[in-house]
Motif scaffolding. Sequence first.
Motif, PDB file in Angstrom:
ATOM      1  N   GLN A 297      43.030  31.597  35.637  1.00 56.00           N
ATOM      2  CA  GLN A 297      41.824  30.785  35.657  1.00 56.00           C
ATOM      3  C   GLN A 297      41.225  30.767  34.265  1.00 56.00           C
ATOM      4  OE1 GLN A 297      38.944  30.693  38.729  1.00 56.00           O
ATOM      5  NE2 GLN A 297      40.223  31.775  40.224  1.00 56.00           N
TER       6      GLN A 297
ATOM      7  N   ARG B 123      34.101  23.444  38.158  1.00 57.52           N
ATOM      8  CA  ARG B 123      34.744  23.368  39.463  1.00 57.52           C
ATOM      9  C   ARG B 123      33.817  22.645  40.432  1.00 57.52           C
ATOM     10  NH1 ARG B 123      37.385  26.274  36.315  1.00 57.52           N
ATOM     11  NH2 ARG B 123      38.578  28.143  36.846  1.00 57.52           N
TER      12      ARG B 123
ATOM     13  N   THR C 289      46.471  34.483  40.013  1.00 59.89           N
ATOM     14  CA  THR C 289      46.579  33.172  39.367  1.00 59.89           C
ATOM     15  C   THR C 289      45.836  33.189  38.041  1.00 59.89           C
ATOM     16  OG1 THR C 289      44.583  32.320  40.422  1.00 59.89           O
ATOM     17  CG2 THR C 289      46.655  32.008  41.605  1.00 59.89           C
TER      18      THR C 289
ATOM     19  N   SER D   8      36.145  31.065  48.334  1.00 60.63           N
ATOM     20  CA  SER D   8      36.624  29.685  48.463  1.00 60.63           C
ATOM     21  C   SER D   8      38.144  29.647  48.332  1.00 60.63           C
ATOM     22  CB  SER D   8      35.979  28.808  47.393  1.00 60.63           C
ATOM     23  OG  SER D   8      36.328  29.271  46.090  1.00 60.63           O
ATOM     24  N   ASP D   9      38.704  28.458  48.530  1.00 65.62           N
ATOM     25  CA  ASP D   9      40.157  28.275  48.461  1.00 65.62           C
ATOM     26  C   ASP D   9      40.489  27.121  47.508  1.00 65.62           C
ATOM     27  OD1 ASP D   9      42.880  28.217  48.928  1.00 65.62           O
ATOM     28  OD2 ASP D   9      42.685  27.022  50.776  1.00 65.62           O
ATOM     29  N   PRO D  10      41.054  27.417  46.317  1.00 62.41           N
ATOM     30  CA  PRO D  10      41.265  28.755  45.761  1.00 62.41           C
ATOM     31  C   PRO D  10      39.953  29.374  45.284  1.00 62.41           C
ATOM     32  CG  PRO D  10      41.920  27.096  44.170  1.00 62.41           C
ATOM     33  CD  PRO D  10      41.566  26.349  45.423  1.00 62.41           C
ATOM     34  N   PRO D  11      39.939  30.699  45.037  1.00 63.76           N
ATOM     35  CA  PRO D  11      38.721  31.357  44.576  1.00 63.76           C
ATOM     36  C   PRO D  11      38.262  30.825  43.219  1.00 63.76           C
ATOM     37  CG  PRO D  11      40.338  32.956  45.339  1.00 63.76           C
ATOM     38  CD  PRO D  11      41.050  31.643  45.231  1.00 63.76           C
TER      39      PRO D  11
ATOM     40  N   LYS E 181      37.245  24.014  50.132  1.00 64.51           N
ATOM     41  CA  LYS E 181      38.230  23.741  49.093  1.00 64.51           C
ATOM     42  C   LYS E 181      37.539  23.568  47.736  1.00 64.51           C
ATOM     43  CE  LYS E 181      41.917  23.705  51.688  1.00 64.51           C
ATOM     44  NZ  LYS E 181      43.005  24.709  51.521  1.00 64.51           N
ATOM     45  N   SER E 182      38.075  24.231  46.716  1.00 68.40           N
ATOM     46  CA  SER E 182      37.556  24.099  45.358  1.00 68.40           C
ATOM     47  C   SER E 182      38.557  23.337  44.498  1.00 68.40           C
ATOM     48  CB  SER E 182      37.277  25.474  44.744  1.00 68.40           C
ATOM     49  OG  SER E 182      38.474  26.199  44.544  1.00 68.40           O
TER      50      SER E 182
END
Length: 449
Positions: free
Chosen positions: A224, A229, A222, A191-194, A237-238
């Motif tokens: 997390q 979510r 990044t 996904s975006d972002p994962p 999109k997440s």
Amino acid sequence: MPFSASVPGGFAIPLKHDAPREAFTGVVHSLSTWIAMLASIIASILLSISYSYAQTGFVGPLAQIYSPSLPNVVSINQYASVMPYHFFRNTSNGTTTPTFGSTSVPNDTSFALVDEADFLVFDHERASEILGPNPSCEYVFEVSEAVHEAPVYVASQNKLYLSQLAPPPGYLPQLVVDLNQEPPTLSEYLSDPPVYAPNGGTFHNGLIYWGASGGNNSIGGTEQRVGLRTLDPSTNKSTTILNNYFGYYFNTVDDLFVHPNGDIWFTDPYYSWFNALTDTPPQLPAATYRFRPRTGALTLVDDTLIQPNGIALAPNTRTVYISDTGAVAGPISPFLPPQGSAFNATDKRTVYAFDLSDDATYLTNKRAFYLSPDWAPDGLKVARNGYVVAGTGKGVDVLSASGELLVRVQTNYTVQNFAWVGEELREFWVMGQGGISRVRWGLQGQELV
């Protein structure tokens, strides 16, 4: 003219009519002794068996084929509530637990059927509704020994999204099963972002809701943190909707459901630390929460369970089920790295039922509902008819609304979770460490909209 002295078993001794009387007497005496010994042995065996039956009240067989047309389904008579002596089931070695089918029952050979069956039937009256006319369990995909969790079916795409966690930690891509072709295909998905390590998942109002169980300050470039979510499957999109409790990191966010009013209920045990999915030791007690996305309010609803794990809502929205997998746990210390987890059969491996208040904000009337016979109850869902379904070791247990085991689906891998798919929601996909399976049966899932 010779004659013969016959003995049982077609055994004959030819003798001469002029043989000495002493020799004849000696042979007869030896044969008599041999026969007496044989009779004594047979009598001892029969006495042992009859004593076992009389002592226990056992009436066999323990297991038998459910129907000649369904050789993959085995009935367990009277729940095997009385086994003939000497039976024995080994306890866990700390990392695995012997299955019910591995129980040694040498005085009833029918029990060997148990380990080979796809389905075990415990309640004959209600089994036909669950199984349907032609039940099947098909091992579809061989996957890694990583934990596979958070299955969410998106009906508009006819796809099943799921996660792969650890080992090894730090893996970002998830998985998707495309059900639009036969046989279905399995591919990686990002996904975006994962989203790092989704552990629980559901579908609500066009979005996938995931409990993200991974916490790391540099995963995929990044940071997390454990939290909630959403994923829009149409745009990929997440969005993060929760990642802290007044500044504290959550522990795991293991499983969740969304109430029709939009509140998200989730469990928060310690497994991300045990499995090295987070880079910080736990900061909060293991607990269950209710989150209201509209206002951002987060409410503690239970902190009595050792390791709250699976969570599910009954179709009538009056009962909430939560599993406690405290039997699988490990040490926690800010001075030590993750030490993993071990299984202790004498600790909690129980599903609890709670009443949900009229305004759907708090829980009351906690009560023990089901003690898992195998491993610990991980994934937890409720079928359309109110039957509770729990992932328990190498299989899935189907339970009545009063906690009776009705049917068990057996797998050759440890099950973490499952989801219904298809137009009628009678196809049931099961996943875990080493495999993904497809069950076709009569039990319908709840429609998630």
